[in-house]
Design a protein around this motif. Sequence first.
Motif: not given
Length: 287
Positions: A14-15, A37, A39, A79
């Motif tokens: 997932q981000t 970002t 993850t 997201e």
Amino acid sequence: EDLSTVVTYTAGDQTVKVHYIDVYGGANKELTDQLQTLTGKAGAAYTNTLWDYAQAGYKLVSAQPEATSGNFDEDPDTEQEHYVYLTHALKQVVGTPVVVTDTINYVYGNGPKQGQPIYPPNVIEKTFVPTYTIDAVTGETIETTWGGDGKIASSAVPDIPGYTPDKTLIAERVLTPTMADQTQTVQYMLDEVPETKPEVSNDPTKAESLEENNDTGSSIEAQKSVETQAPISEKVSETQTKMESKVQLPQTGDASDMQKASFVGVMLTTLAGLLGFATKKRKKEDE
């Protein structure tokens, strides 16, 4: 025998994205270079260290809690977006002091000393200290405030005997840090000396008295002249008589006697001339 199979679906990575928004002046501009970002596996926990916005001149307005810690969700189609709101920090910087001078010159405005100073210049200095408000992000000066009092009270112009200044008061004034140096000049003008005129009397009594004095003076001078001439004339006559008595003109035309008579006549004429010259000289001396 029936067989059953269990199939387990596991979400992929997932981000989580952390956005930084500049809200200074209502701009709401995203700082795209600072996007973070993250993850991880669905359901896993995460932590995040925010960008060092203070070093870049920003200060924090607000930040969502998930921008620093949370869990990845399990929805692969969505997201996770979280936001940090920033504004520009402002800093105060004290600048270099500025000195503004106010000078009063006192000079002769005319006469033989025209242009020469009378007193040393009166110089007043006012110091102003600037404080700059600077945008820490852009380096732009937002505001400048000045410390210092530029007020100068009014003052009387000193007197100098025999001169009149072109102003009697130096007015109150206020200097500001953006002014150039100020200069005023007081000129002292030489006073005119009034001419002294002879007194003319309108009093008829005084006028008559003056005429009488003039007449009296004239009479005295005339009397002196007569008195001077009388004794001299008497002396001339007396001398002439004596000489005539001693010399008798010849009756017979004797040449020798005729010469003597001529000589005596010349002498008498010469003596009369000398006595007349003495009379004139004495008259001039008396005058």
